[in-house]
Design a protein around this motif. Sequence first.
Motif, PDB file in Angstrom:
ATOM      1  N   VAL A   1       0.848  -1.194   0.000  1.00 12.00           N
ATOM      2  CA  VAL A   1       0.000   0.000   0.000  1.00 12.00           C
ATOM      3  C   VAL A   1       0.885   1.245   0.000  1.00 12.00           C
ATOM      4  N   ASP A   2       0.628   2.163  -0.923  1.00 11.66           N
ATOM      5  CA  ASP A   2       1.275   3.475  -0.914  1.00 11.66           C
ATOM      6  C   ASP A   2       0.328   4.462  -0.252  1.00 11.66           C
ATOM      7  N   ILE A   3       0.845   5.234   0.696  1.00 19.17           N
ATOM      8  CA  ILE A   3       0.025   6.229   1.380  1.00 19.17           C
ATOM      9  C   ILE A   3       0.666   7.598   1.176  1.00 19.17           C
ATOM     10  N   ARG A   4      -0.083   8.518   0.600  1.00 15.33           N
ATOM     11  CA  ARG A   4       0.369   9.896   0.419  1.00 15.33           C
ATOM     12  C   ARG A   4      -0.536  10.798   1.254  1.00 15.33           C
ATOM     13  N   ILE A   5       0.085  11.642   2.070  1.00 14.31           N
ATOM     14  CA  ILE A   5      -0.652  12.450   3.032  1.00 14.31           C
ATOM     15  C   ILE A   5      -0.354  13.924   2.793  1.00 14.31           C
ATOM     16  N   LYS A   6      -1.405  14.737   2.827  1.00 11.99           N
ATOM     17  CA  LYS A   6      -1.255  16.191   2.789  1.00 11.99           C
ATOM     18  C   LYS A   6      -1.798  16.720   4.100  1.00 11.99           C
ATOM     19  N   VAL A   7      -0.976  17.450   4.823  1.00  3.73           N
ATOM     20  CA  VAL A   7      -1.387  17.970   6.124  1.00  3.73           C
ATOM     21  C   VAL A   7      -1.295  19.490   6.112  1.00  3.73           C
ATOM     22  N   THR A   8      -2.336  20.128   6.653  1.00  5.29           N
ATOM     23  CA  THR A   8      -2.388  21.587   6.724  1.00  5.29           C
ATOM     24  C   THR A   8      -2.877  22.008   8.101  1.00  5.29           C
ATOM     25  N   GLY A   9      -2.528  23.228   8.489  1.00  4.99           N
ATOM     26  CA  GLY A   9      -3.016  23.812   9.732  1.00  4.99           C
ATOM     27  C   GLY A   9      -2.323  23.260  10.957  1.00  4.99           C
ATOM     28  N   GLY A  10      -2.553  23.923  12.090  1.00 11.81           N
ATOM     29  CA  GLY A  10      -2.022  23.454  13.362  1.00 11.81           C
ATOM     30  C   GLY A  10      -0.534  23.681  13.521  1.00 11.81           C
ATOM     31  N   GLY A  11      -0.009  23.182  14.637  1.00 10.42           N
ATOM     32  CA  GLY A  11       1.419  23.287  14.931  1.00 10.42           C
ATOM     33  C   GLY A  11       2.119  21.976  14.667  1.00 10.42           C
ATOM     34  N   HIS A  12       3.374  21.874  15.141  1.00 12.56           N
ATOM     35  CA  HIS A  12       4.179  20.686  14.881  1.00 12.56           C
ATOM     36  C   HIS A  12       3.557  19.429  15.486  1.00 12.56           C
ATOM     37  N   VAL A  13       3.186  19.500  16.738  1.00 11.54           N
ATOM     38  CA  VAL A  13       2.688  18.315  17.439  1.00 11.54           C
ATOM     39  C   VAL A  13       1.323  17.890  16.913  1.00 11.54           C
ATOM     40  N   SER A  14       0.428  18.845  16.728  1.00 11.03           N
ATOM     41  CA  SER A  14      -0.903  18.466  16.257  1.00 11.03           C
ATOM     42  C   SER A  14      -0.861  17.938  14.827  1.00 11.03           C
ATOM     43  N   ARG A  15       0.083  18.390  14.016  1.00 11.62           N
ATOM     44  CA  ARG A  15       0.250  17.839  12.671  1.00 11.62           C
ATOM     45  C   ARG A  15       0.686  16.378  12.736  1.00 11.62           C
ATOM     46  N   VAL A  16       1.602  16.078  13.637  1.00 12.99           N
ATOM     47  CA  VAL A  16       2.075  14.697  13.792  1.00 12.99           C
ATOM     48  C   VAL A  16       0.933  13.790  14.231  1.00 12.99           C
TER      49      VAL A  16
END
Length: 180
Positions: free
Chosen positions: A100-115
């Motif tokens: 399985v290939d997983i590609r993620i786009k993350v926006t908003g929040g700070g460092h910890v909440s993004r993780v």
Amino acid sequence: MPHCEFLPTNASILNQHLKIHIDSQALTTGRSLAIDSKMAAQAVQVFGKKKNATAVARAVAGKGLIKVNGTPLKLFATEILRAKLYEPILLLGVDKFAEVDIRIKVTGGGHVSRVYAVRQAIAKAIIAYYAKYVDEHSKNLLKSALIQFDRSLLVADPRRCEPKKFGGKGARSRFQKSYR
């Protein structure tokens, strides 16, 4: 009339030229341009949230590639937070993610909440992929393992920042009251 006779031959020559061009392009790139309908159809899209961070993950049949905003998972966060990112992968086993290939786009929040949003998106993506394309029994095994370890891997945290009110500098604190 003779001009009309050339039209079909010109069209057939054009089709042959186009076919030769496509075939030569397939040879130079090393892959066929015809898309396998089964491989193209095997994809699920899920999201993970934490505070104001939102991570959208797309799981596709592949060879075990996981990228966040175009960068590999091992380069995404600091070393301490990276341990949190690897939790769903280490918990379920690398073999579950091998196809399985997983590609993620993350926006908003700070460092910890993004993780935390990314780790939730990874866990939800593998569960959704197994539910749709593998089988229900293995999905239930994966889901129970994730929930037993940490419920926030599959269920979003509903807590949000409380808005500021008048009469103070924050949501709850008030300005000092003077009697004289």
